[in-house]
Design a protein around this motif. Structure first.
Motif, PDB file in Angstrom:
ATOM      1  N   VAL A  70       0.811   6.095  15.330  1.00 19.19           N
ATOM      2  CA  VAL A  70       0.238   6.682  14.117  1.00 19.19           C
ATOM      3  C   VAL A  70       1.133   6.443  12.902  1.00 19.19           C
ATOM      4  O   VAL A  70       0.657   6.023  11.843  1.00 19.19           O
ATOM      5  CB  VAL A  70      -0.032   8.191  14.309  1.00 19.19           C
ATOM      6  CG1 VAL A  70      -0.472   8.836  13.012  1.00 19.19           C
ATOM      7  CG2 VAL A  70      -1.063   8.407  15.396  1.00 19.19           C
ATOM      8  N   GLN A  71       2.426   6.683  13.038  1.00 17.80           N
ATOM      9  CA  GLN A  71       3.336   6.525  11.909  1.00 17.80           C
ATOM     10  C   GLN A  71       3.364   5.081  11.417  1.00 17.80           C
ATOM     11  O   GLN A  71       3.298   4.825  10.210  1.00 17.80           O
ATOM     12  CB  GLN A  71       4.747   6.966  12.290  1.00 17.80           C
ATOM     13  CG  GLN A  71       5.718   6.896  11.117  1.00 17.80           C
ATOM     14  CD  GLN A  71       7.119   7.332  11.511  1.00 17.80           C
ATOM     15  OE1 GLN A  71       7.513   7.230  12.675  1.00 17.80           O
ATOM     16  NE2 GLN A  71       7.860   7.831  10.559  1.00 17.80           N
ATOM     17  N   THR A  72       3.422   4.130  12.325  1.00 23.74           N
ATOM     18  CA  THR A  72       3.451   2.723  11.940  1.00 23.74           C
ATOM     19  C   THR A  72       2.145   2.329  11.258  1.00 23.74           C
ATOM     20  O   THR A  72       2.151   1.626  10.256  1.00 23.74           O
ATOM     21  CB  THR A  72       3.714   1.830  13.169  1.00 23.74           C
ATOM     22  OG1 THR A  72       4.972   2.210  13.737  1.00 23.74           O
ATOM     23  CG2 THR A  72       3.747   0.358  12.807  1.00 23.74           C
ATOM     24  N   ALA A  73       1.031   2.795  11.788  1.00 17.17           N
ATOM     25  CA  ALA A  73      -0.263   2.491  11.174  1.00 17.17           C
ATOM     26  C   ALA A  73      -0.354   3.087   9.765  1.00 17.17           C
ATOM     27  O   ALA A  73      -0.869   2.445   8.846  1.00 17.17           O
ATOM     28  CB  ALA A  73      -1.397   3.014  12.046  1.00 17.17           C
ATOM     29  N   GLN A  74       0.155   4.301   9.585  1.00 13.96           N
ATOM     30  CA  GLN A  74       0.133   4.924   8.259  1.00 13.96           C
ATOM     31  C   GLN A  74       1.001   4.149   7.277  1.00 13.96           C
ATOM     32  O   GLN A  74       0.599   3.896   6.135  1.00 13.96           O
ATOM     33  CB  GLN A  74       0.599   6.375   8.343  1.00 13.96           C
ATOM     34  CG  GLN A  74      -0.381   7.292   9.026  1.00 13.96           C
ATOM     35  CD  GLN A  74       0.189   8.684   9.267  1.00 13.96           C
ATOM     36  OE1 GLN A  74       1.400   8.890   9.277  1.00 13.96           O
ATOM     37  NE2 GLN A  74      -0.704   9.644   9.478  1.00 13.96           N
ATOM     38  N   ILE A  75       2.181   3.767   7.701  1.00 15.23           N
ATOM     39  CA  ILE A  75       3.069   2.989   6.836  1.00 15.23           C
ATOM     40  C   ILE A  75       2.438   1.637   6.525  1.00 15.23           C
ATOM     41  O   ILE A  75       2.488   1.158   5.388  1.00 15.23           O
ATOM     42  CB  ILE A  75       4.463   2.841   7.478  1.00 15.23           C
ATOM     43  CG1 ILE A  75       5.170   4.202   7.437  1.00 15.23           C
ATOM     44  CG2 ILE A  75       5.287   1.765   6.785  1.00 15.23           C
ATOM     45  CD1 ILE A  75       6.453   4.271   8.201  1.00 15.23           C
ATOM     46  N   GLY A  76       1.805   1.038   7.508  1.00 12.75           N
ATOM     47  CA  GLY A  76       1.113  -0.232   7.285  1.00 12.75           C
ATOM     48  C   GLY A  76       0.016  -0.104   6.246  1.00 12.75           C
ATOM     49  O   GLY A  76      -0.143  -0.981   5.388  1.00 12.75           O
ATOM     50  N   ALA A  77      -0.734   0.999   6.287  1.00 17.01           N
ATOM     51  CA  ALA A  77      -1.798   1.215   5.305  1.00 17.01           C
ATOM     52  C   ALA A  77      -1.228   1.359   3.900  1.00 17.01           C
ATOM     53  O   ALA A  77      -1.773   0.807   2.938  1.00 17.01           O
ATOM     54  CB  ALA A  77      -2.616   2.441   5.684  1.00 17.01           C
TER      55      ALA A  77
ATOM     56  N   PHE B 186      -0.196  -1.336  -1.473  1.00 22.37           N
ATOM     57  CA  PHE B 186       0.670  -1.813  -2.551  1.00 22.37           C
ATOM     58  C   PHE B 186       0.579  -3.335  -2.713  1.00 22.37           C
ATOM     59  O   PHE B 186       0.530  -3.840  -3.826  1.00 22.37           O
ATOM     60  CB  PHE B 186       2.126  -1.401  -2.318  1.00 22.37           C
ATOM     61  CG  PHE B 186       2.420  -0.009  -2.775  1.00 22.37           C
ATOM     62  CD1 PHE B 186       2.651   0.269  -4.113  1.00 22.37           C
ATOM     63  CD2 PHE B 186       2.458   1.029  -1.861  1.00 22.37           C
ATOM     64  CE1 PHE B 186       2.918   1.561  -4.538  1.00 22.37           C
ATOM     65  CE2 PHE B 186       2.727   2.328  -2.276  1.00 22.37           C
ATOM     66  CZ  PHE B 186       2.956   2.588  -3.614  1.00 22.37           C
ATOM     67  N   VAL B 187       0.547  -4.062  -1.599  1.00 20.45           N
ATOM     68  CA  VAL B 187       0.475  -5.524  -1.667  1.00 20.45           C
ATOM     69  C   VAL B 187      -0.868  -5.953  -2.268  1.00 20.45           C
ATOM     70  O   VAL B 187      -0.921  -6.841  -3.122  1.00 20.45           O
ATOM     71  CB  VAL B 187       0.694  -6.160  -0.278  1.00 20.45           C
ATOM     72  CG1 VAL B 187       0.445  -7.656  -0.306  1.00 20.45           C
ATOM     73  CG2 VAL B 187       2.105  -5.868   0.213  1.00 20.45           C
ATOM     74  N   GLU B 188      -1.948  -5.305  -1.840  1.00 15.05           N
ATOM     75  CA  GLU B 188      -3.264  -5.646  -2.382  1.00 15.05           C
ATOM     76  C   GLU B 188      -3.369  -5.284  -3.857  1.00 15.05           C
ATOM     77  O   GLU B 188      -3.956  -6.023  -4.644  1.00 15.05           O
ATOM     78  CB  GLU B 188      -4.360  -4.945  -1.591  1.00 15.05           C
ATOM     79  CG  GLU B 188      -4.543  -5.515  -0.192  1.00 15.05           C
ATOM     80  CD  GLU B 188      -5.492  -4.704   0.660  1.00 15.05           C
ATOM     81  OE1 GLU B 188      -5.861  -3.575   0.286  1.00 15.05           O
ATOM     82  OE2 GLU B 188      -5.860  -5.209   1.740  1.00 15.05           O
ATOM     83  N   GLU B 189      -2.793  -4.149  -4.232  1.00 18.48           N
ATOM     84  CA  GLU B 189      -2.839  -3.710  -5.623  1.00 18.48           C
ATOM     85  C   GLU B 189      -2.087  -4.689  -6.530  1.00 18.48           C
ATOM     86  O   GLU B 189      -2.508  -4.979  -7.639  1.00 18.48           O
ATOM     87  CB  GLU B 189      -2.242  -2.310  -5.747  1.00 18.48           C
ATOM     88  CG  GLU B 189      -2.406  -1.678  -7.109  1.00 18.48           C
ATOM     89  CD  GLU B 189      -1.895  -0.258  -7.111  1.00 18.48           C
ATOM     90  OE1 GLU B 189      -0.711  -0.059  -7.431  1.00 18.48           O
ATOM     91  OE2 GLU B 189      -2.687   0.651  -6.781  1.00 18.48           O
ATOM     92  N   LYS B 190      -0.963  -5.185  -6.040  1.00 20.43           N
ATOM     93  CA  LYS B 190      -0.160  -6.129  -6.824  1.00 20.43           C
ATOM     94  C   LYS B 190      -0.744  -7.538  -6.746  1.00 20.43           C
ATOM     95  O   LYS B 190      -0.423  -8.392  -7.545  1.00 20.43           O
ATOM     96  CB  LYS B 190       1.286  -6.128  -6.345  1.00 20.43           C
ATOM     97  CG  LYS B 190       2.195  -6.943  -7.235  1.00 20.43           C
ATOM     98  CD  LYS B 190       3.632  -6.836  -6.843  1.00 20.43           C
ATOM     99  CE  LYS B 190       4.449  -7.742  -7.751  1.00 20.43           C
ATOM    100  NZ  LYS B 190       5.784  -7.906  -7.282  1.00 20.43           N
ATOM    101  N   ASP B 191      -1.587  -7.774  -5.749  1.00 15.88           N
ATOM    102  CA  ASP B 191      -2.204  -9.080  -5.531  1.00 15.88           C
ATOM    103  C   ASP B 191      -1.145 -10.145  -5.229  1.00 15.88           C
ATOM    104  O   ASP B 191      -1.207 -11.254  -5.738  1.00 15.88           O
ATOM    105  CB  ASP B 191      -3.072  -9.493  -6.726  1.00 15.88           C
ATOM    106  CG  ASP B 191      -4.029 -10.621  -6.363  1.00 15.88           C
ATOM    107  OD1 ASP B 191      -4.413 -10.713  -5.185  1.00 15.88           O
ATOM    108  OD2 ASP B 191      -4.359 -11.424  -7.255  1.00 15.88           O
ATOM    109  N   GLY B 192      -0.169  -9.767  -4.441  1.00 17.63           N
ATOM    110  CA  GLY B 192       0.883 -10.689  -4.048  1.00 17.63           C
ATOM    111  C   GLY B 192       2.009  -9.941  -3.380  1.00 17.63           C
ATOM    112  O   GLY B 192       1.923  -8.732  -3.183  1.00 17.63           O
ATOM    113  N   PRO B 193       3.071 -10.652  -3.040  1.00 14.97           N
ATOM    114  CA  PRO B 193       4.192 -10.009  -2.348  1.00 14.97           C
ATOM    115  C   PRO B 193       4.813  -8.872  -3.163  1.00 14.97           C
ATOM    116  O   PRO B 193       4.807  -8.900  -4.386  1.00 14.97           O
ATOM    117  CB  PRO B 193       5.205 -11.147  -2.172  1.00 14.97           C
ATOM    118  CG  PRO B 193       4.414 -12.395  -2.301  1.00 14.97           C
ATOM    119  CD  PRO B 193       3.284 -12.079  -3.235  1.00 14.97           C
ATOM    120  N   VAL B 194       5.318  -7.883  -2.459  1.00 15.01           N
ATOM    121  CA  VAL B 194       6.063  -6.787  -3.080  1.00 15.01           C
ATOM    122  C   VAL B 194       7.464  -6.772  -2.480  1.00 15.01           C
ATOM    123  O   VAL B 194       7.685  -7.273  -1.385  1.00 15.01           O
ATOM    124  CB  VAL B 194       5.384  -5.409  -2.876  1.00 15.01           C
ATOM    125  CG1 VAL B 194       4.039  -5.358  -3.542  1.00 15.01           C
ATOM    126  CG2 VAL B 194       5.264  -5.066  -1.415  1.00 15.01           C
TER     127      VAL B 194
END
Length: 86
Positions: A18-25, A30-38
């Motif tokens: 659960v924790q890993t999945a939450q962190i992944g989300a 953030f990556v999708e919002e920035k539209d590239g690497p963070v």
């Protein structure tokens, strides 16, 4: 695109704890919002992130990268770490 993100999050939830999945989300958002690497330091500024939080998050990040959900790159030891979608 939203459906693909939801499908990826659902797959992560099944593949990881659960924790890993939450962190992944959160990282995926953030990556999708920035539209590239963070940069990892942008997600967890060292000046205001507790060491235990940083360690747990980093461990989860490595698990997500190993599982193929994210790409993690560090050019030099102790250098900046970039995170992108796989």
């Amino acid at each position: 695109a939203a459906e693909a993100a939801e499908a990826a999050e659902a797959a992560e939830a099944k593949a990881f704890d659960v924790q890993t999945a939450q962190i992944g989300a959160v990282i995926r958002h953030f990556v999708e919002e920035k539209d590239g690497p963070v940069m990892l330091d942008d997600l967890m500024p060292p000046s205001c992130t507790e060491k235990i939080t940083a360690a747990r998050t980093f461990g989860c990040l490595l698990g997500l990268a190993t599982g193929g959900g994210l790409q993690v790159y560090q050019e030099l030891p102790y250098g900046p770490i970039s995170i992108a979608l796989a």
